[in-house]
Write a protein that holds these residues in place. Sequence first.
Motif, PDB file in Angstrom:
ATOM      1  N   MET A 278       4.356  37.609   2.631  1.00 12.19           N
ATOM      2  CA  MET A 278       3.078  37.559   1.917  1.00 12.19           C
ATOM      3  C   MET A 278       2.127  38.621   2.434  1.00 12.19           C
ATOM      4  O   MET A 278       1.376  39.234   1.666  1.00 12.19           O
ATOM      5  N   PHE A 279       2.149  38.864   3.727  1.00 13.78           N
ATOM      6  CA  PHE A 279       1.321  39.917   4.303  1.00 13.78           C
ATOM      7  C   PHE A 279       1.694  41.252   3.689  1.00 13.78           C
ATOM      8  O   PHE A 279       0.830  42.116   3.466  1.00 13.78           O
ATOM      9  N   SER A 280       2.983  41.438   3.384  1.00 13.29           N
ATOM     10  CA  SER A 280       3.458  42.708   2.865  1.00 13.29           C
ATOM     11  C   SER A 280       3.259  42.838   1.355  1.00 13.29           C
ATOM     12  O   SER A 280       2.644  43.792   0.881  1.00 13.29           O
ATOM     13  N   ASN A 281       3.782  41.869   0.555  1.00 18.48           N
ATOM     14  CA  ASN A 281       3.715  42.047  -0.905  1.00 18.48           C
ATOM     15  C   ASN A 281       2.408  41.557  -1.518  1.00 18.48           C
ATOM     16  O   ASN A 281       2.097  41.903  -2.663  1.00 18.48           O
ATOM     17  N   GLU A 282       1.654  40.720  -0.799  1.00 13.70           N
ATOM     18  CA  GLU A 282       0.306  40.311  -1.181  1.00 13.70           C
ATOM     19  C   GLU A 282       0.248  39.486  -2.472  1.00 13.70           C
ATOM     20  O   GLU A 282      -0.837  39.281  -3.033  1.00 13.70           O
ATOM     21  N   ALA A 283       1.369  39.004  -2.980  1.00  9.48           N
ATOM     22  CA  ALA A 283       1.362  38.209  -4.211  1.00  9.48           C
ATOM     23  C   ALA A 283       0.610  36.903  -3.999  1.00  9.48           C
ATOM     24  O   ALA A 283       0.847  36.186  -3.032  1.00  9.48           O
ATOM     25  N   GLY A 284      -0.305  36.601  -4.916  1.00  8.96           N
ATOM     26  CA  GLY A 284      -1.100  35.389  -4.821  1.00  8.96           C
ATOM     27  C   GLY A 284      -2.280  35.514  -3.887  1.00  8.96           C
ATOM     28  O   GLY A 284      -3.126  34.629  -3.814  1.00  8.96           O
ATOM     29  N   LEU A 285      -2.343  36.638  -3.186  1.00  8.61           N
ATOM     30  CA  LEU A 285      -3.385  36.832  -2.186  1.00  8.61           C
ATOM     31  C   LEU A 285      -4.736  37.159  -2.810  1.00  8.61           C
ATOM     32  O   LEU A 285      -5.783  36.823  -2.269  1.00  8.61           O
ATOM     33  N   GLY A 286      -4.709  37.835  -3.962  1.00  6.69           N
ATOM     34  CA  GLY A 286      -5.953  38.208  -4.620  1.00  6.69           C
ATOM     35  C   GLY A 286      -6.366  39.638  -4.354  1.00  6.69           C
ATOM     36  O   GLY A 286      -7.462  40.045  -4.732  1.00  6.69           O
ATOM     37  N   SER A 287      -5.499  40.421  -3.722  1.00  5.23           N
ATOM     38  CA  SER A 287      -5.832  41.815  -3.409  1.00  5.23           C
ATOM     39  C   SER A 287      -5.403  42.769  -4.524  1.00  5.23           C
ATOM     40  O   SER A 287      -6.211  43.549  -5.035  1.00  5.23           O
ATOM     41  N   ALA A 288      -4.127  42.706  -4.914  1.00  9.38           N
ATOM     42  CA  ALA A 288      -3.616  43.614  -5.943  1.00  9.38           C
ATOM     43  C   ALA A 288      -4.388  43.540  -7.266  1.00  9.38           C
ATOM     44  O   ALA A 288      -4.500  44.558  -7.955  1.00  9.38           O
ATOM     45  N   PRO A 289      -4.924  42.388  -7.670  1.00  7.77           N
ATOM     46  CA  PRO A 289      -5.691  42.348  -8.924  1.00  7.77           C
ATOM     47  C   PRO A 289      -6.878  43.306  -8.955  1.00  7.77           C
ATOM     48  O   PRO A 289      -7.312  43.726 -10.025  1.00  7.77           O
ATOM     49  N   ASN A 290      -7.400  43.664  -7.789  1.00 10.12           N
ATOM     50  CA  ASN A 290      -8.511  44.616  -7.751  1.00 10.12           C
ATOM     51  C   ASN A 290      -8.060  45.992  -8.226  1.00 10.12           C
ATOM     52  O   ASN A 290      -8.826  46.726  -8.850  1.00 10.12           O
ATOM     53  N   ALA A 291      -6.813  46.353  -7.917  1.00 13.50           N
ATOM     54  CA  ALA A 291      -6.249  47.601  -8.433  1.00 13.50           C
ATOM     55  C   ALA A 291      -5.827  47.430  -9.879  1.00 13.50           C
ATOM     56  O   ALA A 291      -6.036  48.317 -10.717  1.00 13.50           O
ATOM     57  N   ALA A 292      -5.239  46.271 -10.195  1.00 11.80           N
ATOM     58  CA  ALA A 292      -4.771  46.027 -11.561  1.00 11.80           C
ATOM     59  C   ALA A 292      -5.905  46.118 -12.572  1.00 11.80           C
ATOM     60  O   ALA A 292      -5.738  46.650 -13.674  1.00 11.80           O
ATOM     61  N   ALA A 293      -7.078  45.620 -12.221  1.00 15.52           N
ATOM     62  CA  ALA A 293      -8.213  45.614 -13.147  1.00 15.52           C
ATOM     63  C   ALA A 293      -8.688  47.018 -13.480  1.00 15.52           C
ATOM     64  O   ALA A 293      -9.304  47.248 -14.525  1.00 15.52           O
ATOM     65  N   SER A 294      -8.416  47.989 -12.611  1.00 12.65           N
ATOM     66  CA  SER A 294      -8.916  49.350 -12.816  1.00 12.65           C
ATOM     67  C   SER A 294      -8.099  50.140 -13.824  1.00 12.65           C
ATOM     68  O   SER A 294      -8.526  51.206 -14.271  1.00 12.65           O
ATOM     69  N   ALA A 295      -6.927  49.652 -14.192  1.00 16.62           N
ATOM     70  CA  ALA A 295      -6.042  50.397 -15.088  1.00 16.62           C
ATOM     71  C   ALA A 295      -6.511  50.319 -16.536  1.00 16.62           C
ATOM     72  O   ALA A 295      -6.969  49.275 -17.002  1.00 16.62           O
ATOM     73  N   ALA A 296      -6.373  51.428 -17.243  1.00 17.05           N
ATOM     74  CA  ALA A 296      -6.672  51.469 -18.674  1.00 17.05           C
ATOM     75  C   ALA A 296      -5.371  51.274 -19.432  1.00 17.05           C
ATOM     76  O   ALA A 296      -4.534  52.176 -19.508  1.00 17.05           O
ATOM     77  N   VAL A 297      -5.168  50.077 -19.961  1.00 17.51           N
ATOM     78  CA  VAL A 297      -3.958  49.737 -20.707  1.00 17.51           C
ATOM     79  C   VAL A 297      -4.356  49.061 -22.012  1.00 17.51           C
ATOM     80  O   VAL A 297      -5.505  48.654 -22.195  1.00 17.51           O
ATOM     81  N   SER A 298      -3.400  48.912 -22.920  1.00 17.53           N
ATOM     82  CA  SER A 298      -3.711  48.366 -24.240  1.00 17.53           C
ATOM     83  C   SER A 298      -3.608  46.854 -24.316  1.00 17.53           C
ATOM     84  O   SER A 298      -4.015  46.256 -25.311  1.00 17.53           O
TER      85      SER A 298
END
Length: 487
Positions: A278-298
């Motif tokens: 979990m420390f490595s992949n961060e799934a469920g942690l709430g960190s990666a969504p901050n990067a995910a939200a920045s993407a411009a997708v359809s």
Amino acid sequence: MDAVNEGIVAFNDVFWAYLLIPLLIILSLYFTVRSGAVQFRLVPEMFRAMRGDPGLAADGGKPISAFQAFAVSAAARIGTGNIAGVATAIALGGPGAIFWMWAMALLVGAASFVESTLAQLYKSRGKEGYYGGPAYYMEYGLRSRWMGVLFAIIITVTFGLVFTSVQSNTIAAAISNTVSTATGNDAASWIPYAVGVVLAAVTGVIIFGGGRRVAKTATLLVPFMAGVYLVMGLAVVAMNIGQVPAVLAEIVTHAFGLREIAAGGIGTAIVQGMRRGMFSNEAGLGSAPNAAASAAVSHPVKQGLVQTLGVYFDTLIVCSTTAFIILVSNPTYGAEAGPTLTQNALEANLGSWALHLLTLIILLVAFTSVLGNTFYGEANVSYLTRNPAAMTGFRAVVIVVTFLGAIGSGGVVWTLSDTTMGLMALVNLAALAFLAPIACRLLSDFVQQRKQGKDPVFTKDTMPELANVECWEQEDVERFRGNTTTV
């Protein structure tokens, strides 16, 4: 200081083993069932979703693309957890820890999908593109401002400060170890200070350039550093190909072996594997969504799928590379932990030059993690206040912490990072438990459009009952060429 560290360790052991890991497993099973095992059945869509032109931002520049958002999250994910963290899991939990690390990654892929899809749905629009994360879906999805503020504070401290200290501390330790090996003497006491100054200076140049500069740097460095490390790992495996079946058997037998059950070692393997995973992949942690939200997708689901692929890339590929490098080298479990275990295994197989190359890789992965961590922190500082002075102050503190981490003690930093990461995950998982049905509705819309041969496009008019959705107007998706064509 030792007493404080021991107290934190004791708290972490109870907190993770009896609360956080069971909660993450239960919720991930729920997300898996509710989404129809999205992390398994839509793997081809994960690769397809990384393609696409993000169009133009409000200021005329390019917003962050799906792949760049993937690279930013990978920069944060692929850090010392993949090298030092995996080594620690093996040293403390034995080979069986790797099995549970794999199992956890496959399961929590569903949690990664849910959190990143929600972050896309509830993102906000800025001059350079988009921004968002768990704090935003807590406020706008759950209508709980206090929860968003709490999460934003925790992640800013955890990633912007604590994890940054972990990365710079590991860089300094790895360089010191390399100098000691090359000279045959203990590394000079001034080396950590020199490393801290250089790291702080380079970090400052990049983070004061804004999110686009961070994304571009991550896009350049992540493929290079991951590629070099994977080639080194494949070389070690190829040299010891005859041991691979035995290593695989050792991983499985130690994960379920009667000897480990009788000795209580299986519990240690499970906890260490899941914690370090979990420390490595961060799934469920709430960190990666901050990067995910920045993407411009359809469509919000596209980035949810991309971030799920990030979990697999991190754990099943990069972490597994570290595991095999160590395990084919017949390590002595419990004798040493941290980056030196991986360094010594590479040196034994490839020669002393590999130790120095690994030091460079550790420097790059840890440095890009600092950039990714800062990106996450900035997204949440923006949530807490729009005052430009606050952002400048945060970046200045990151630079100071980068220096202090290099010259500080690694033990307390590592144990404290476990605590803050766990608290952050707890708040995020509580929000996901209530908002998961929305992500699954978005998934159904995505799948239906794909069955019709379309490149999925979402506008908030599709689900008008969803309140507080700021973006996803028609103007937000018109930039995507071919959004009505069949694919």
